[in-house]
Design a protein around this motif. Structure first.
Motif, short mmCIF file in Angstrom:
data_model
loop_
_atom_site.label_atom_id
_atom_site.label_comp_id
_atom_site.label_asym_id
_atom_site.label_seq_id
_atom_site.Cartn_x
_atom_site.Cartn_y
_atom_site.Cartn_z
N VAL A 189 0.83 -1.21 0.00
CA VAL A 189 0.00 0.00 0.00
C VAL A 189 0.86 1.26 0.00
O VAL A 189 0.53 2.25 -0.66
CB VAL A 189 -0.95 -0.01 1.21
N TYR A 190 1.98 1.22 0.72
CA TYR A 190 2.85 2.40 0.80
C TYR A 190 3.92 2.42 -0.30
O TYR A 190 4.76 3.31 -0.34
CB TYR A 190 3.51 2.49 2.17
N GLY A 191 3.88 1.43 -1.19
CA GLY A 191 4.76 1.45 -2.35
C GLY A 191 6.22 1.15 -2.08
O GLY A 191 7.10 1.70 -2.74
N HIS A 192 6.50 0.25 -1.14
CA HIS A 192 7.89 -0.11 -0.81
C HIS A 192 8.22 -1.47 -1.41
O HIS A 192 8.12 -2.51 -0.75
CB HIS A 192 8.08 -0.11 0.71
N LEU A 193 8.60 -1.47 -2.68
CA LEU A 193 8.81 -2.72 -3.41
C LEU A 193 9.93 -3.56 -2.81
O LEU A 193 9.81 -4.79 -2.73
CB LEU A 193 9.13 -2.41 -4.88
N ASN A 194 11.04 -2.93 -2.39
CA ASN A 194 12.15 -3.69 -1.83
C ASN A 194 11.75 -4.41 -0.54
O ASN A 194 12.14 -5.55 -0.30
CB ASN A 194 13.34 -2.76 -1.56
N LYS A 197 9.45 -7.41 -1.47
CA LYS A 197 10.19 -8.60 -1.91
C LYS A 197 10.93 -9.26 -0.75
O LYS A 197 10.96 -10.50 -0.64
CB LYS A 197 11.19 -8.21 -3.01
N LEU A 198 11.52 -8.45 0.12
CA LEU A 198 12.26 -9.00 1.25
C LEU A 198 11.35 -9.82 2.16
O LEU A 198 11.72 -10.91 2.62
CB LEU A 198 12.91 -7.86 2.04
N LEU A 241 5.84 -10.57 -8.44
CA LEU A 241 6.44 -11.17 -7.25
C LEU A 241 5.47 -12.13 -6.56
O LEU A 241 5.84 -13.23 -6.15
CB LEU A 241 6.87 -10.08 -6.27
N LEU A 242 4.22 -11.72 -6.46
CA LEU A 242 3.22 -12.59 -5.82
C LEU A 242 3.02 -13.87 -6.63
O LEU A 242 2.89 -14.96 -6.06
CB LEU A 242 1.90 -11.84 -5.67
N ILE A 243 3.01 -13.75 -7.95
CA ILE A 243 2.90 -14.94 -8.81
C ILE A 243 4.10 -15.86 -8.58
O ILE A 243 3.95 -17.07 -8.41
CB ILE A 243 2.81 -14.52 -10.29
N ASP A 244 5.29 -15.27 -8.56
CA ASP A 244 6.52 -16.06 -8.38
C ASP A 244 6.55 -16.78 -7.04
O ASP A 244 7.15 -17.86 -6.91
CB ASP A 244 7.75 -15.16 -8.51
#
Length: 317
Positions: A189-194, A197-198, A241-244
């Motif tokens: 929601v806050y747009g923190h992609l890293n 993924k972590l 990422l969710l698919i993976d």
């Protein structure tokens, strides 16, 4: 009716709150000059003077005492909130209680995470601080780091065994979806992609941040993380990422707002629905599912397989 609801709250143990609010014998003397002096020295990050003071018994006995205006704090809590690493390490070396609580049930680690002081976070964790904070606090260090996008702090917490699927504590009678808003949800929601993924790498549930059946039963339309990403227009990177990581791609409803970002994400999702996963992808998901959630990354490194395969299991390309 309101009183009855309050009686049933499991948010915090009332007796624990009262006990924390009651000053100890030492804290009744918190206005003493010794206690004030310790906090004054810590606020200036004067570790040399702090060491000299703590070598004297008249000061050392106040090392875990809370004092100050507003929310009384211990010297360690003050050092953590200000990011004064030298004083923090000095206090720890003299035996300061690493998980001491303030009246808000916040630990020094929680304060260091809130203040974005990664070096203090690392020092506290090394000294044995609980990476999950206090059981009596509504929030947790992982939730704060995921919300704020502090990937380095988040990594430190997860490396030390912090609960990756933690959720905020809410009263039993609350029926909103806030109970399901765990770290993965907040990172999206806050747009923190890293951070997103972590969290997945360390075993975050790609479908729901909440697995409590009682809570899910109270929510009329519980949303998966994938649905949340589409709703907030998080972009194709999040969906991929969710698919993976094995998220359920067969959502009951796909809501679009015709934005470019979301169109790409939905196109990716629809393509995945008609294209089965490769055997390698399915194998990776199967192996990862058998690894413990806690210390998942460490478990992968212990596998007696080639480095290339270990990297594949950790999604390193």
């Amino acid at each position: 009716m309101v009183l009855k609801k309050i009686d049933n709250m499991s948010l915090m143990d009332v007796s624990k709150i009262i006990s924390m609010l009651q000053p100890s014998e030492e804290e009744e003397e918190r206005d003493s000059s010794e206690c004030r002096e310790l906090n004054r020295v810590v606020s200036k990050d004067d570790d040399a003077l702090l060491s000299m003071l703590l070598s004297q018994e008249c000061y050392k006995k106040f090392i875990n005492s809370r004092c100050g205006w507003g929310v009384p704090v211990t010297p360690l809590r003050l050092a953590a909130s200000l990011g004064h690493l030298r004083c923090l390490e000095m206090l720890l070396s003299y035996g300061a209680e690493v998980d001491s609580l303030d009246v808000k049930a916040q630990t020094p680690l929680f304060s260091a995470v809130s203040g974005k002081h990664v070096d203090c976070v690392a020092a506290l964790l090394k000294a044995g601080a609980n990476p999950n904070g206090s059981l009596h606090n509504n929030c947790s260090p992982v939730l704060i780091a995921a919300r704020d996008g502090d990937v380095d702090i988040l990594h430190e917490l997860l490396q030390h065994g912090a609960e990756v699927n933690v959720r905020p504590k809410v009263p039993d009678w609350v029926s909103s979806g806030s109970a399901c808003r765990g770290p993965l949800y907040l990172a999206a929601v806050y747009g923190h992609l890293n951070c997103f993924k972590l969290l997945l790498l360390y075993g975050a549930d790609p479908n729901y941040n909440c697995t409590d059946k009682k809570i899910l039963a109270r929510i009329k339309q519980p949303n998966s993380v994938l649905e949340t990403c589409l709703r907030y227009g998080c972009g194709a990177e999040y969906v991929q990422l969710l698919i993976d990581f094995g998220a359920n791609i067969y959502l009951p409803t796909v809501v679009t707002d015709k934005t470019t970002k979301q169109n790409k994400a939905i196109a990716l999702l629809l393509k995945e629905r008609v294209c089965p996963k490769t055997l390698m992808c399915q194998t990776r998901l199967a192996i990862r599912s058998y690894l413990p959630v806690a210390n998942k990354m460490h478990s992968i490194d212990l596998l007696n397989i080639p480095l290339t395969l270990r990297n594949y299991l950790k999604h390193i390309t």
